[in-house]
Scaffold this motif. Structure first.
Motif, PDB file in Angstrom:
ATOM      1  N   ILE A  29      52.748 -42.063 117.066  1.00 23.88           N
ATOM      2  CA  ILE A  29      53.389 -42.105 115.756  1.00 23.88           C
ATOM      3  C   ILE A  29      53.401 -43.527 115.209  1.00 23.88           C
ATOM      4  N   ALA A  30      53.689 -44.498 116.062  1.00 28.85           N
ATOM      5  CA  ALA A  30      53.687 -45.901 115.624  1.00 28.85           C
ATOM      6  C   ALA A  30      52.291 -46.335 115.191  1.00 28.85           C
ATOM      7  N   LEU A  31      51.282 -45.903 115.918  1.00 29.78           N
ATOM      8  CA  LEU A  31      49.899 -46.245 115.563  1.00 29.78           C
ATOM      9  C   LEU A  31      49.507 -45.619 114.223  1.00 29.78           C
ATOM     10  N   ALA A  32      49.863 -44.368 114.016  1.00 30.58           N
ATOM     11  CA  ALA A  32      49.552 -43.708 112.740  1.00 30.58           C
ATOM     12  C   ALA A  32      50.291 -44.384 111.594  1.00 30.58           C
ATOM     13  N   ASN A  33      51.525 -44.791 111.834  1.00 30.15           N
ATOM     14  CA  ASN A  33      52.295 -45.483 110.803  1.00 30.15           C
ATOM     15  C   ASN A  33      51.643 -46.816 110.451  1.00 30.15           C
TER      16      ASN A  33
END
Length: 89
Positions: A29-33
């Motif tokens: 999720i952090a990478l996609a954000n």
């Protein structure tokens, strides 16, 4: 329902697997954000301006071409042209 006694090592292994799964989901999720936020910060004015200029140039060319000929079906190849060999109707 019969409850079986569990080993403490089995319980700890299940907790570790669950925490590892949760951590991997949070990392994804952090990478996609990060990807989406960097994409939204990209300069849009330069890209939009070049596209607008290209569309304007294409529109001017299309208007100039349509003013020269009055046979759009002949241009598309749907109907034969009524022009003679010297260019007159």
């Amino acid at each position: 329902m019969k409850v079986l006694p569990q080993d403490s090592s089995q319980a700890m292994q299940r907790v570790r697997v669950g925490m590892t799964g949760l951590a991997s989901v949070l990392v994804l999720i952090a990478l996609a954000n990060a990807v989406f936020s960097s994409a939204s910060r990209a300069p849009t004015e330069a890209v939009g301006a070049s596209k607008a200029a290209t569309v304007a140039n294409l529109a001017d060319t299309a208007l100039a071409n349509s003013a020269m000929t009055s046979e759009p079906l002949a241009e598309l190849g749907v109907a034969p042209s009524t022009a003679t060999a010297d260019g007159h109707k």
